[in-house]
Design an enzyme around this catalytic site. Structure first.
Site, PDB file in Angstrom:
ATOM      1  N   ASP A 235       0.849  -1.194   0.000  1.00 45.98           N
ATOM      2  CA  ASP A 235       0.000   0.000   0.000  1.00 45.98           C
ATOM      3  C   ASP A 235       0.885   1.244   0.000  1.00 45.98           C
ATOM      4  OD1 ASP A 235      -1.798   2.044   0.468  1.00 45.98           O
ATOM      5  OD2 ASP A 235      -2.728   1.112   2.219  1.00 45.98           O
ATOM      6  N   GLY A 261      -2.189  -5.203  -1.413  1.00 46.82           N
ATOM      7  CA  GLY A 261      -2.166  -3.748  -1.422  1.00 46.82           C
ATOM      8  C   GLY A 261      -3.154  -3.158  -0.448  1.00 46.82           C
ATOM      9  N   HIS A 262      -3.600  -1.937  -0.759  1.00 49.56           N
ATOM     10  CA  HIS A 262      -4.480  -1.176   0.121  1.00 49.56           C
ATOM     11  C   HIS A 262      -5.783  -1.918   0.403  1.00 49.56           C
ATOM     12  CE1 HIS A 262      -6.091   2.472   1.936  1.00 49.56           C
ATOM     13  NE2 HIS A 262      -7.140   2.421   1.138  1.00 49.56           N
ATOM     14  N   PHE A 263      -6.365  -2.514  -0.626  1.00 50.82           N
ATOM     15  CA  PHE A 263      -7.581  -3.315  -0.476  1.00 50.82           C
ATOM     16  C   PHE A 263      -7.169  -4.786  -0.442  1.00 50.82           C
ATOM     17  CE2 PHE A 263      -9.180   0.624  -2.399  1.00 50.82           C
ATOM     18  CZ  PHE A 263     -10.294   0.898  -1.604  1.00 50.82           C
TER      19      PHE A 263
END
Length: 285
Positions: A235, A261-263
């Site tokens: 992320d 990653g972020h999600f």
């Protein structure tokens, strides 16, 4: 387990939420990030619902909830939290575990501060509460916080299609794991009339979250909630030191760095579900 879809009236707004699981089971409240909606929890909802009651709302201005113009609804994180709190009150939910991703962190920590006795456990998925976790882009956004009128380029980037794509893919070495429908659907939401003004106000108000970090950290130290931290380590917005920092305030926190990653649900739905269920089964049963 069937997921059902509802709207409830909260202070004159229609607030959309997804619900699943037996209503007499412990409740898990899932708070989504930006620029997503309760839809982001789709991979997790059926699995949690096998033994938990799950509520996943859309904030005002997001998903299928009412999106009044800023003249009629103040788009601040204080107000989003108050609206979610109102929804839980309408639904008669008094005690629950929180699962917070991205914007869900600022909303969720406000709920925790207002209702500490309601918090049975907290699950964090790339929801930042420490300066150490802020990636380089936040230095640019800080220009917007200092002078909103002359740094509108930050809003342009924030609501763009490329911005939505980058929030998903980030620095992941596995871009093939990501469904492009995720960011094209989010961009369609961001392209609706009035959205730019809504998101500009929330981006500006995000400065209050950074200012509140010490207060949130003090709450964690004082209450020592059962805490699970799941962090996609690729992320670029919220960095790995932001995940590790939780241990300084909650030494018993369970922290897992994921190859995502972020999600994180985009890449690791099975791993996330397994970790969440294991944590809840041990801490809520």
């Amino acid at each position: 387990m069937t997921v059902t879809f509802h709207c409830a009236e909260v202070d004159g707004l229609q607030i959309f939420y997804r619900e699943a699981g037996p209503r007499d089971a412990p409740t898990i409240v899932l708070l989504h990030g930006y620029p997503s909606s309760s839809r982001m929890w789709t991979p997790l909802l059926p699995q949690l619902a096998e033994r938990y009651h799950v509520i996943a709302p859309d904030y005002p201005g997001f998903g299928h909830s009412t999106a009044p113009p800023p003249a009629d609804y103040a788009y601040t994180f204080d107000h989003l939290a108050a609206t979610v709190e109102g929804l839980l009150r309408v639904l008669g939910i008094e005690r629950y575990a929180l699962c917070m991703q991205d914007y869900g962190g600022p909303v969720g920590f406000r709920l925790a501060l207002r209702n500490p006795a309601s918090m049975q456990a907290i699950i964090v998925q790339n929801a930042n509460a420490y300066l150490e976790g802020l990636g380089p882009k936040w230095a640019r956004i800080a220009h917007y916080w200092r002078d909103r009128a002359t740094h509108t380029e930050e809003v342009d980037a924030f609501v763009s299609l490329e911005g939505a794509r980058q929030r998903h893919i980030g620095n992941s070495p596995h871009p093939e794991r990501y469904d492009p429908d995720s960011w094209t659907d989010e961009f369609a939401m961001l392209s609706r009339p009035g959205q730019r003004a809504i998101q500009a106000d929330l981006l500006y108000d995000y400065r209050t979250n950074v200012a509140a970090y010490p207060t949130w950290q003090a709450w964690l130290r004082a209450h020592q909630p059962p805490l699970l931290v799941l962090w996609g380590q690729h992320d670029p917005s919220f960095l790995v030191p932001g995940a590790l920092a939780y241990a300084a305030d909650v030494p018993d926190a369970e922290i897992h760095l994921l190859d995502a990653g972020h999600f994180a649900l985009d890449e690791k739905p099975e791993q996330v579900a397994g970790l969440v269920l294991d944590f809840l089964d041990r801490r809520l049963r």
